[in-house]
Design an enzyme around this catalytic site. Structure first.
Site, PDB file in Angstrom:
ATOM      1  CG  ASP A  10      -2.013  -1.029   1.156  1.00 26.47           C
ATOM      2  OD1 ASP A  10      -2.056  -1.778   0.160  1.00 26.47           O
ATOM      3  OD2 ASP A  10      -2.823  -1.097   2.100  1.00 26.47           O
ATOM      4  CG  ASP A 131     -13.304  -1.778  -0.738  1.00 28.96           C
ATOM      5  OD1 ASP A 131     -12.722  -2.882  -0.821  1.00 28.96           O
ATOM      6  OD2 ASP A 131     -12.987  -0.788  -1.407  1.00 28.96           O
TER       7      ASP A 131
END
Length: 243
Positions: A10, A131
């Protein structure tokens, strides 16, 4: 039966970080050389990488492009990329630069035709990011929660030809609470599309718990903080994932 292990990189401000529950103010920095991290994952045996431009997810456009390009060059395997990819130009740009699969999250909810058209023209290259917070789809870098349920979103793309659904339990992400196997498997059984598990992986037990569900449609699992904190050995995870 086997599943894919996707080590995660990330990116925030060009650095390798992990967030807690998707909160940009709760970022832990694990390194400032993303390409080197990609090489280390490759040396451990990883064939896939999961890369997210966190700044891009909030901005709605590529922010850490330089770091992503360095990762693509450094990693000999396949890269899936998400974060801020919300139009066809962004999809085409990253695929041309060597990304294997592009993850569409916010745009899948706001512009489903984009996903359908891209998936039809680019079979096997489009992943829909699902998500979830408490069963509802979160968008805009998880900062907003919609009124759309996760199975509703999956149903919208049932016949679209997307490669897979990336299911992230936002409430567990980066907290090492353990993967939400039950919810992930339930989605995989409901959907006609393979599902990748994400959020909360804490140990080898989480990997082992998912492997028997490959037949239910579990394609793989993403792990980040557990690797960076030394709680999970990537080589061992890859071995267990092969069944």
């Amino acid at each position: 039966m086997s599943i894919i292990v996707f080590p995660a990189i990330d990116l925030k401000g060009g650095q390798v970080v992990r967030l807690a529950e998707g909160d940009m103010d709760r970022a832990t920095v694990y390194g400032d050389d993303p390409a080197d991290q990609a090489r280390r994952f490759a040396e451990a045996g990883a064939e896939w990488l999961h890369v997210v431009d966190l700044d891009g997810a909030f901005a709605g456009r590529a922010v850490n492009a330089e770091a992503v390009e360095a990762i693509i060059k450094a990693f000999p395997g396949k890269v899936e990329l998400g974060g801020g990819i919300r139009d066809r130009a962004g999809i085409d740009r990253w695929l041309a630069l060597g990304v294997e699969r592009v993850i569409i999250g916010t745009a899948a909810l706001q512009n489903p035709d984009l996903v359908r058209e891209a998936a039809k023209e680019l079979p096997g290259r489009i992943v829909v990011g699902v998500d979830a917070r408490d069963g509802f789809v979160a968008t805009h870098g998880w900062a907003e929660v919609s009124t759309v349920g996760i199975t509703d979103l999956a149903d919208r793309f049932a016949d679209a030809g997307v490669a897979s659904l990336l299911f992230t339990d936002v409430g567990r992400d980066g907290l090492l609470k353990g993967c939400n196997v039950e919810a992930t498997v339930a989605l995989a059984r409901h959907a006609s599309i393979p599902v990748i598990a994400s959020g909360g992986v804490a140990s080898i037990a989480d990997i082992a718990a998912l492997v028997p569900h490959a037949g239910d449609g579990i394609e793989g699992v993403i792990t980040g903080r557990a690797l960076y904190d030394g709680r999970l050995d990537l080589a061992e995870a890859l071995r267990v994932a092969r069944g």
